[in-house]
Design a protein around this motif. Structure first.
Motif, PDB file in Angstrom:
ATOM      1  N   MET A   1       0.914  -1.315  -0.018  1.00 38.61           N
ATOM      2  CA  MET A   1      -0.030  -0.144   0.146  1.00 38.61           C
ATOM      3  C   MET A   1       0.869   1.287  -0.072  1.00 38.61           C
ATOM      4  O   MET A   1       1.758   1.411   1.037  1.00 38.61           O
ATOM      5  N   VAL A   2       0.896   1.690  -0.952  1.00 33.11           N
ATOM      6  CA  VAL A   2       1.737   3.016  -1.118  1.00 33.11           C
ATOM      7  C   VAL A   2       0.922   4.521  -1.134  1.00 33.11           C
ATOM      8  O   VAL A   2       0.007   4.374  -1.791  1.00 33.11           O
ATOM      9  N   VAL A   3       1.619   5.145  -0.234  1.00 28.62           N
ATOM     10  CA  VAL A   3       0.725   6.539  -0.165  1.00 28.62           C
ATOM     11  C   VAL A   3       1.544   7.711  -0.290  1.00 28.62           C
ATOM     12  O   VAL A   3       2.571   7.669   0.079  1.00 28.62           O
ATOM     13  N   HIS A   4       0.806   8.473  -1.024  1.00 28.25           N
ATOM     14  CA  HIS A   4       1.371   9.938  -1.331  1.00 28.25           C
ATOM     15  C   HIS A   4       0.394  11.040  -0.826  1.00 28.25           C
ATOM     16  O   HIS A   4      -0.511  10.916  -1.380  1.00 28.25           O
ATOM     17  N   LEU A   5       0.739  11.603   0.421  1.00 28.27           N
ATOM     18  CA  LEU A   5      -0.019  12.575   0.989  1.00 28.27           C
ATOM     19  C   LEU A   5      -0.285  13.918   0.225  1.00 28.27           C
ATOM     20  O   LEU A   5      -0.959  14.674   0.616  1.00 28.27           O
ATOM     21  N   ALA A   6       0.555  14.264  -0.862  1.00 27.25           N
ATOM     22  CA  ALA A   6       0.616  15.436  -1.453  1.00 27.25           C
ATOM     23  C   ALA A   6       0.259  16.675  -0.725  1.00 27.25           C
ATOM     24  O   ALA A   6       0.768  16.718   0.239  1.00 27.25           O
ATOM     25  N   ARG A   7      -0.354  17.589  -1.240  1.00 29.59           N
ATOM     26  CA  ARG A   7      -0.185  19.131  -0.733  1.00 29.59           C
ATOM     27  C   ARG A   7      -1.029  19.113   0.637  1.00 29.59           C
ATOM     28  O   ARG A   7      -0.584  19.857   1.628  1.00 29.59           O
ATOM     29  N   ALA A   8      -2.284  18.573   0.714  1.00 31.68           N
ATOM     30  CA  ALA A   8      -3.051  18.733   1.899  1.00 31.68           C
ATOM     31  C   ALA A   8      -3.630  17.628   2.597  1.00 31.68           C
ATOM     32  O   ALA A   8      -4.550  17.640   3.513  1.00 31.68           O
ATOM     33  N   GLY A   9      -2.670  16.494   2.250  1.00 31.10           N
ATOM     34  CA  GLY A   9      -3.148  15.128   2.853  1.00 31.10           C
ATOM     35  C   GLY A   9      -2.538  14.891   4.364  1.00 31.10           C
ATOM     36  O   GLY A   9      -1.256  15.435   4.516  1.00 31.10           O
ATOM     37  N   TRP A  10      -2.713  14.060   4.914  1.00 34.21           N
ATOM     38  CA  TRP A  10      -2.175  13.817   6.396  1.00 34.21           C
ATOM     39  C   TRP A  10      -2.493  12.446   7.043  1.00 34.21           C
ATOM     40  O   TRP A  10      -3.821  11.944   6.408  1.00 34.21           O
ATOM     41  N   LEU A  11      -1.925  11.986   7.723  1.00 33.43           N
ATOM     42  CA  LEU A  11      -2.028  10.772   8.465  1.00 33.43           C
ATOM     43  C   LEU A  11      -2.465  10.870   9.851  1.00 33.43           C
ATOM     44  O   LEU A  11      -1.499  11.642  10.485  1.00 33.43           O
ATOM     45  N   HIS A  12      -3.180  10.439  10.262  1.00 34.76           N
ATOM     46  CA  HIS A  12      -3.836  10.407  11.759  1.00 34.76           C
ATOM     47  C   HIS A  12      -3.778   9.190  12.346  1.00 34.76           C
ATOM     48  O   HIS A  12      -4.712   8.270  12.186  1.00 34.76           O
ATOM     49  N   TRP A  13      -3.018   9.018  13.314  1.00 36.52           N
ATOM     50  CA  TRP A  13      -3.000   7.608  14.124  1.00 36.52           C
ATOM     51  C   TRP A  13      -4.111   7.788  15.141  1.00 36.52           C
ATOM     52  O   TRP A  13      -4.249   8.698  15.703  1.00 36.52           O
ATOM     53  N   ARG A  14      -4.760   6.458  15.464  1.00 33.99           N
ATOM     54  CA  ARG A  14      -6.014   6.289  16.231  1.00 33.99           C
ATOM     55  C   ARG A  14      -5.313   5.195  17.198  1.00 33.99           C
ATOM     56  O   ARG A  14      -5.490   4.169  16.705  1.00 33.99           O
ATOM     57  N   ASP A  15      -5.249   5.517  18.580  1.00 34.73           N
ATOM     58  CA  ASP A  15      -5.120   4.411  19.705  1.00 34.73           C
ATOM     59  C   ASP A  15      -6.340   3.485  19.582  1.00 34.73           C
ATOM     60  O   ASP A  15      -6.398   2.251  19.840  1.00 34.73           O
TER      61      ASP A  15
ATOM     62  N   ARG B   1      -5.795  15.283  -4.426  1.00 35.87           N
ATOM     63  CA  ARG B   1      -4.577  14.762  -4.716  1.00 35.87           C
ATOM     64  C   ARG B   1      -3.884  13.686  -4.013  1.00 35.87           C
ATOM     65  O   ARG B   1      -3.045  12.902  -4.112  1.00 35.87           O
ATOM     66  N   LEU B   2      -4.418  13.522  -2.733  1.00 39.11           N
ATOM     67  CA  LEU B   2      -4.011  12.345  -1.867  1.00 39.11           C
ATOM     68  C   LEU B   2      -4.254  11.000  -2.805  1.00 39.11           C
ATOM     69  O   LEU B   2      -5.166  10.903  -3.279  1.00 39.11           O
TER      70      LEU B   2
END
Length: 304
Positions: free
Chosen positions: A68-82, A136-137
């Motif tokens: 699984m390859v991810v490109h966050l681009a300009r406005a993307g982000w990753l949020h971890w959830r416990d 663009r994500l």
């Protein structure tokens, strides 16, 4: 936009939290996020994450034969959830009916920035989000990361052991464009974006408009030292920082990017900005352009 240091930190963070854990649910919420359809994203479910790697500004989750390859681009982000909403993805109390209702609610368009959710067998997981209207994500499910066009055309990584001053000189020798644009070209050098190109050029005391092919040996040396130092320091600052704090950490370490109107921390001159149609650059006139104020391209067009 997350750049090399932030993606490197995310790689380490996800490596610690995902490795050897099973993916039990992959839920695309925004159709635009998926850039591949075979293998299907559901093929990741039931597989364990073997490793997490970085290619330039791409994240690669190796799920044992699938990536699984991810490109966050300009406005993307990753949020971890416990703990993902409604508990673990396969919690006994989560009936198929309740799970389907929840998924339908998440997939309603216009309900927020959530683009894709990944759940682990532990009940932990992460969300990919994207703000704004330009979607663009990008998420790819492939058997080899090289199948992703953006990965296949990446240039060398500036923090690789083999990336030396001679390699940089060779890359720039044939470039007939401004150094700012050359540094941002992922096919030339991987991982540097708008923010860190500003920071590198400020550290090198170099105008963003200087032509790359015209750099002398001393200038290439200064640029190389600034590149390695700026990116290396940023990686060290971000190392071990939780995903949710990486944006703030990046901003706190920037000297000129995003600081137009503020004093330069080196000389005290006012940091200036040049705006383009969809981006801007920041620089210090005293440190980088012998005091010359660069014309704002948007204002120049308005005055014609």
């Amino acid at each position: 936009m997350p750049e090399l240091p932030e993606v490197e930190a995310l790689t380490g963070f996800l490596g610690d939290h995902l490795t050897e854990h099973e993916i039990v649910r992959v839920l695309p919420v925004a159709i635009s996020v998926l850039k591949t359809y075979e293998p299907p994203v559901t093929a990741l479910e039931g597989r364990s994450v073997m490793a997490v790697r970085r290619y330039g500004k791409f994240l690669d989750l190796d799920a044992g034969g699938l990536h699984m390859v991810v490109h966050l681009a300009r406005a993307g982000w990753l949020h971890w959830r416990d703990r993902l909403p409604d508990g673990p993805a396969r919690h006994p109390a989560t009936t198929p009916h309740r799970r389907a209702a929840r998924d339908l609610a998440l997939m309603r368009p216009g309900k927020g920035p959530l683009a894709l959710r990944v759940a682990l067998e532990t009940g932990e997981g992460f969300d990919l989000t994207e703000q704004g209207t330009q979607k663009r994500l990008a998420v790819y499910v492939v058997r080899d990361p090289a199948e992703v066009p953006g990965v296949a055309r990446l240039g060398p990584d500036p923090l690789d052991v083999g990336f030396d001053e001679a390699r940089l000189a060779a890359l720039l020798a044939g470039e007939r464009r401004q150094i700012k644009g050359a540094l941002r070209d992922q096919s030339l050098i991987a991982g540097i974006g708008n923010a860190y190109s500003d920071e590198i050029l400020h550290a090198a005391r170099m105008s963003p408009y200087k032509l790359a092919a015209r750099l002398g040996a001393d200038e290439v040396h200064g640029l190389y030292e600034a590149m390695r130092g700026t990116l290396g320091d940023a990686v060290e600052r971000a190392r071990g920082v939780a995903a949710g704090r990486l944006k703030a950490e990046k901003k706190s370490g920037l000297r000129v990017h995003g600081r137009a109107g503020e004093p330069c921390p080196v000389c005290g001159d006012t940091v200036r900005e040049v705006s383009f149609s969809d981006s801007s650059l920041q620089y210090c006139p005293t440190c980088q352009t012998d005091g010359k104020i660069l014309a704002d391209r948007r204002m120049s067009r308005l005055l014609k």
